[in-house]
Design an enzyme around this catalytic site. Sequence first.
Site, PDB file in Angstrom:
ATOM      1  CG  ASP A   1       7.724   0.255   6.787  1.00 24.06           C
ATOM      2  OD1 ASP A   1       6.824   0.814   5.452  1.00 24.06           O
ATOM      3  OD2 ASP A   1       8.409   0.301   5.949  1.00 24.06           O
TER       4      ASP A   1
ATOM      5  CE1 TYR B   1       4.425   7.224   0.590  1.00 25.34           C
ATOM      6  CE2 TYR B   1       4.122   9.369   1.280  1.00 25.34           C
ATOM      7  CZ  TYR B   1       3.436   7.736   0.790  1.00 25.34           C
ATOM      8  OH  TYR B   1       1.829   8.521   0.787  1.00 25.34           O
TER       9      TYR B   1
ATOM     10  CG  PHE C   1      -1.413   7.069   3.061  1.00 25.44           C
ATOM     11  CD1 PHE C   1      -1.287   6.485   1.660  1.00 25.44           C
ATOM     12  CD2 PHE C   1      -2.047   6.542   3.886  1.00 25.44           C
ATOM     13  CE1 PHE C   1      -1.433   4.944   1.873  1.00 25.44           C
ATOM     14  CE2 PHE C   1      -2.563   5.327   4.113  1.00 25.44           C
ATOM     15  CZ  PHE C   1      -2.349   3.929   3.232  1.00 25.44           C
TER      16      PHE C   1
ATOM     17  CG  HIS D   1      -3.082  -0.008   0.474  1.00 26.41           C
ATOM     18  ND1 HIS D   1      -2.684   0.544  -0.429  1.00 26.41           N
ATOM     19  CD2 HIS D   1      -2.521  -0.275   1.516  1.00 26.41           C
ATOM     20  CE1 HIS D   1      -1.585   1.363   0.472  1.00 26.41           C
ATOM     21  NE2 HIS D   1      -1.620   1.228   1.591  1.00 26.41           N
TER      22      HIS D   1
END
Length: 220
Positions: free
Chosen positions: A60, A62, A73, A182
């Site tokens: 989801d 930031y 990202f 991740h």
Amino acid sequence: MNHFKEIIEEESKKEYYTKLHEFVENEYRTKTIFPPHDNIFFALKNTPYEYVKVVIIGQDPYHGEGEAHGMCFSVNPGIKVPPSLQNIYKELQRDLGCKIPNNGYLLKWARQGVLLLNAVLTVEKDKPASHQGKGWEIFTDRIIEEINNKDTPVVFLLWGNFAKQKASLITNPKHLILTSSHPSPFAVRYGFEGCSHFSKTNDFLINMGQAPIDWQIEDR
């Protein structure tokens, strides 16, 4: 014509989306929600369906002030580069020799066909995962399924356990799925570091007769 626009129109007629829309609109009216309302579909607008060559799936947006602008990202210019993106840049440097830039604005990738898709497209300020389970996942799964139907080969980069769950939606043998841990500081050493996903992506695209991605983000 951006096929994503057609999908949004189709989904908007469904009951789950009506409820989602009501929830999201009320959240924007009563709380601080990211990204800015106009940027909810920023990723889909800037990487039209017809041009998608690579899909990177995030969880989801930031949740810090001024960071999110609708692509996973990526952060707005002038915002400190978040730790996960710093690790992505380090892997790009190790893998392809890219210089680490002074910003985290990834629009250059989007415009080359890299869809930076969060599974959940909105979030309340300072409350990660606050909009999970409200319907966004149904919508973004539909987007992934539509990309799966493409005749042209696409690379799916699934980083972390959440993104890996989306592999079940990718059934077309033309596509390439690359998975790792991740890039967050907690998980980077468990597979993302040294994964060479960026060179592997470009090798695959070239082998399929497509132009590789220029991953170098320039300083601003």
